[in-house]
Design a protein around this motif. Structure first.
Motif: not given
Length: 344
Positions: A187-209
């Motif tokens: 997120e910090a890297g995105i904002k450093a070069v593109n403050p207008n960009a939106k980050l959408i976050v989603n967690y799978a809840g597992a590493f094997d699904k």
């Protein structure tokens, strides 16, 4: 009679020379096949590796670690073996199988094994253990951690510069401090070069699904994102599968891989770049310490300044040179301390 005896003696000597030559050839063939992969070196060292639930074929850090041990086996003749954990209940039994079996080093791959490594290390203070992605405070444990937030910042710069929709996604595995380092650095890297960009976050809840990862990616792409960075282990396979399915429908979306160069597995059509953690190099280095009799417990942190993380070497296939040049500028600023990348 004397002449016949002399001829027989000559023939006997000739046969002995031939047999000796054959024996030498057979011995050479045996030596050439000593150790795995045809290595001419031999070693009595045994190294075991216990995977997290993502498994040894997770296309991510478990796989990188195992490939490193396979390389060591080929180069030195060291015996390497892994046990795959199906659940957290397998961690301690799997670790103990190597420790009680007399292995010289036992790896735990992934932060989820931290408690198990700590318990086994305490119960076996004369045995060497090592762990990736977590710190276990024990004199017989080498803990290897990475500055994932720094590498994630760099791929955030790539995503921020190349998004066409100003919507970018992040799919995590388990919601944990480790994966948060990926998210917050990205997120910090995105904002450093593109403050207008939106980050959408989603967690799978597992590493094997993978199916859950695919569904998480579909939701983000449907929201308008054109680039997703995943830090989800085996679940991240589903992110790539979703991107590939959309590519077949004529829709161009991108995935940023993690831990290893995932374009080698999923192709350049959907892999924008990958944030590589050199887990393989860390596993090789610590394992070699055991082989050389120089193993010591402690913490080893690998950051940008150590070349422990960074962008995949194949990044230039889809990332323009001007963007890669910008990435390098930010990399140097981070190394010099001019930028402090958030981790939470």
């Amino acid at each position: 009679m004397k002449k016949m005896f002399s001829m027989s003696l000559v023939m006997l000597l000739a046969i002995s020379v031939i047999l000796a030559g054959c024996g030498n050839k057979n011995q050479g063939a045996s030596n050439a096949s000593g150790g795995a992969g045809g290595s001419t070196k031999t070693s009595n060292v045994q190294i075991g590796m216990v995977t997290d639930v993502g498994g040894v074929n997770d296309k991510s850090f478990n796989q990188s670690a195992w490939e490193a041990l396979q390389a060591i086996e080929k180069e030195t003749g060291t015996k390497a073996k892994y046990l795959q954990s199906k659940s957290d209940q397998d961690y301690i039994p799997n670790l103990n199988q190597f420790v009680k079996g007399g292995f010289n080093l036992t790896w735990g791959i992934g932060f989820n094994l931290a408690n198990a490594i700590g318990q086994v290390a305490k119960e076996n203070p004369d045995k060497n253990l090592a762990i990736i992605d977590s710190v276990v405070d024990a004199p017989n444990v080498k803990s290897v951690v990475f500055a994932e937030n720094e590498g994630s910042f760099l791929v955030g710069v790539v995503a921020g510069k190349l998004t066409k929709t100003n919507k970018i996604g992040f799919v995590g595995g388990q919601d944990s401090p480790l994966i948060k380092r990926f998210e917050k650095g990205f997120e910090a890297g995105i904002k450093a070069v593109n403050p207008n960009a939106k980050l959408i976050v989603n967690y799978a809840g597992a590493f094997d699904k993978p199916d859950v990862g695919k569904a998480a990616a579909a939701t983000i792409y449907n929201d308008g994102a054109d680039i997703i960075f995943h830090a989800a282990g085996g679940s991240g396979t589903g992110v790539f599968n979703e991107a590939l399915a959309r590519k077949q429908q004529g829709k161009q979306v991108w995935v940023i891989g993690v831990d290893k160069d995932q374009s080698l597995e999923f192709g350049d059509d959907v892999t924008l770049t990958s944030m590589v953690k050199h887990v393989d190099e860390a596993v090789k280095r610590v394992s070699q310490e055991v082989i050389d009799g120089k193993f010591k417990g402690g913490i080893e942190t690998l950051a940008l300044k150590d070349n422990g993380i960074g962008l995949a070497d194949t990044s230039s296939k889809n990332v323009p040179k001007d963007v890669l040049d910008l990435v390098e500028q930010y990399k140097q600023k981070i190394i010099k301390g001019e930028i402090t990348v958030p981790s939470k």
